[in-house]
Scaffold this motif. Structure first.
Motif, PDB file in Angstrom:
ATOM      1  N   ALA A   1       5.380  -1.387  -3.234  1.00 35.08           N
ATOM      2  CA  ALA A   1       4.580  -0.978  -2.279  1.00 35.08           C
ATOM      3  C   ALA A   1       3.399  -0.179  -2.604  1.00 35.08           C
ATOM      4  O   ALA A   1       2.473  -0.233  -1.834  1.00 35.08           O
ATOM      5  N   GLN A   2       3.421   0.490  -3.591  1.00 35.74           N
ATOM      6  CA  GLN A   2       2.008   1.247  -4.221  1.00 35.74           C
ATOM      7  C   GLN A   2       1.102   0.190  -4.299  1.00 35.74           C
ATOM      8  O   GLN A   2      -0.069   0.324  -4.052  1.00 35.74           O
ATOM      9  N   ALA A   3       1.423  -0.907  -5.092  1.00 36.66           N
ATOM     10  CA  ALA A   3       0.453  -2.041  -5.573  1.00 36.66           C
ATOM     11  C   ALA A   3      -0.143  -2.587  -4.300  1.00 36.66           C
ATOM     12  O   ALA A   3      -1.243  -2.949  -4.093  1.00 36.66           O
ATOM     13  N   LEU A   4       0.743  -2.910  -2.947  1.00 39.05           N
ATOM     14  CA  LEU A   4       0.250  -3.700  -1.860  1.00 39.05           C
ATOM     15  C   LEU A   4      -0.546  -2.736  -1.248  1.00 39.05           C
ATOM     16  O   LEU A   4      -1.717  -2.998  -0.763  1.00 39.05           O
ATOM     17  N   THR A   5      -0.236  -1.278  -1.114  1.00 39.90           N
ATOM     18  CA  THR A   5      -0.994  -0.316  -0.760  1.00 39.90           C
ATOM     19  C   THR A   5      -2.628  -0.273  -1.278  1.00 39.90           C
ATOM     20  O   THR A   5      -3.872  -0.072  -0.677  1.00 39.90           O
ATOM     21  N   GLU A   6      -2.652  -0.409  -2.683  1.00 41.26           N
ATOM     22  CA  GLU A   6      -3.961  -0.366  -3.408  1.00 41.26           C
ATOM     23  C   GLU A   6      -4.668  -1.617  -3.220  1.00 41.26           C
ATOM     24  O   GLU A   6      -5.890  -1.563  -3.064  1.00 41.26           O
ATOM     25  N   GLU A   7      -3.887  -2.735  -3.213  1.00 40.55           N
ATOM     26  CA  GLU A   7      -4.727  -4.121  -2.767  1.00 40.55           C
ATOM     27  C   GLU A   7      -5.411  -3.765  -1.246  1.00 40.55           C
ATOM     28  O   GLU A   7      -6.557  -4.209  -1.155  1.00 40.55           O
ATOM     29  N   GLN A   8      -4.498  -3.554  -0.357  1.00 42.15           N
ATOM     30  CA  GLN A   8      -4.961  -3.425   1.032  1.00 42.15           C
ATOM     31  C   GLN A   8      -6.294  -2.460   0.907  1.00 42.15           C
ATOM     32  O   GLN A   8      -7.360  -2.696   1.559  1.00 42.15           O
ATOM     33  N   ARG A   9      -6.092  -1.394   0.363  1.00 38.03           N
ATOM     34  CA  ARG A   9      -7.437  -0.297   0.190  1.00 38.03           C
ATOM     35  C   ARG A   9      -8.633  -1.164  -0.319  1.00 38.03           C
ATOM     36  O   ARG A   9      -9.734  -1.000   0.273  1.00 38.03           O
ATOM     37  N   SER A  10      -8.480  -1.897  -1.330  1.00 38.10           N
ATOM     38  CA  SER A  10      -9.710  -2.468  -1.943  1.00 38.10           C
ATOM     39  C   SER A  10     -10.275  -3.703  -1.380  1.00 38.10           C
ATOM     40  O   SER A  10     -11.225  -3.785  -1.108  1.00 38.10           O
ATOM     41  N   LEU A  11      -9.256  -4.303  -0.299  1.00 35.85           N
ATOM     42  CA  LEU A  11      -9.741  -5.121   0.638  1.00 35.85           C
ATOM     43  C   LEU A  11     -10.419  -4.575   1.617  1.00 35.85           C
ATOM     44  O   LEU A  11     -11.587  -5.100   2.108  1.00 35.85           O
ATOM     45  N   LEU A  12     -10.131  -3.474   2.146  1.00 39.36           N
ATOM     46  CA  LEU A  12     -10.722  -2.815   3.196  1.00 39.36           C
ATOM     47  C   LEU A  12     -12.099  -2.516   2.841  1.00 39.36           C
ATOM     48  O   LEU A  12     -13.104  -2.476   3.514  1.00 39.36           O
ATOM     49  N   ILE A  13     -12.139  -1.833   1.527  1.00 46.62           N
ATOM     50  CA  ILE A  13     -13.396  -1.359   0.782  1.00 46.62           C
ATOM     51  C   ILE A  13     -14.550  -2.702   0.833  1.00 46.62           C
ATOM     52  O   ILE A  13     -15.603  -2.464   1.124  1.00 46.62           O
ATOM     53  N   ARG A  14     -14.111  -3.579   0.247  1.00 47.74           N
ATOM     54  CA  ARG A  14     -14.711  -4.763   0.379  1.00 47.74           C
ATOM     55  C   ARG A  14     -15.174  -5.357   1.494  1.00 47.74           C
ATOM     56  O   ARG A  14     -16.415  -5.774   1.559  1.00 47.74           O
ATOM     57  N   LEU A  15     -14.767  -5.283   2.581  1.00 52.88           N
ATOM     58  CA  LEU A  15     -14.829  -5.844   3.839  1.00 52.88           C
ATOM     59  C   LEU A  15     -15.932  -4.784   4.442  1.00 52.88           C
ATOM     60  O   LEU A  15     -16.660  -5.136   5.258  1.00 52.88           O
ATOM     61  N   ASP A  16     -15.709  -3.649   4.360  1.00 52.66           N
ATOM     62  CA  ASP A  16     -16.716  -2.496   4.679  1.00 52.66           C
ATOM     63  C   ASP A  16     -18.152  -2.634   4.119  1.00 52.66           C
ATOM     64  O   ASP A  16     -19.032  -2.754   4.822  1.00 52.66           O
TER      65      ASP A  16
END
Length: 139
Positions: free
Chosen positions: A37-52
């Motif tokens: 769950a933590q790994a998924l959260t981290e990947e989601q966060r990095s994708l959102l930063i990239r999208l921003d």
């Protein structure tokens, strides 16, 4: 009487060890799911930063690319990011659900084991009391 008591104690100890093993396996699985769950959260966060960042570059004029070409590439990357984020969110929800299920099953198993051990201890104590009473009367 002593052999019966020793056999009962050995069975009780065996059951306790088995129950402790189940608890350790449940704890290990819970930790594994929490890590996922933590790994998924981290990947989601990095994708959102990239999208921003991509959106920010789009607003600044595309960083040297022709505006239409930039929009096309940005749209493709944005859609890919969106799909990945949606997939990650789905996996995260499934993992969280699985983690809650594992925790629930583990807690229920521990409660059942505690009750079972209590019953065995009560039976063992009653047997010991009866054996001691018989030995006292025989003396």
């Amino acid at each position: 009487v002593d052999r019966v008591m020793q056999a009962a104690v050995k069975r009780l100890e065996t059951r306790v060890r088995a129950m402790e093993g189940q608890g350790v396996r449940g704890d290990r699985r819970s930790a594994e799911l929490a890590g996922l769950a933590q790994a998924l959260t981290e990947e989601q966060r990095s994708l959102l930063i990239r999208l921003d960042r991509l959106e920010e570059q789009l607003h600044m004029g595309g960083g040297g690319l022709h505006h239409q070409q930039w929009q096309d590439e940005s749209l493709a990357v944005g859609e890919d990011c969106l799909r990945r984020v949606q997939r990650l969110e789905k996996e995260q929800r499934a993992t969280a659900l699985n983690l809650r299920l594992v925790i629930s099953v583990t807690e229920e198993a521990q409660q059942n084991q505690t009750q079972h051990i209590k019953k065995l201890e009560d039976r063992l104590e009653a047997s010991l009391t009866a054996a001691l009473a018989s030995a006292a009367q025989a003396s």
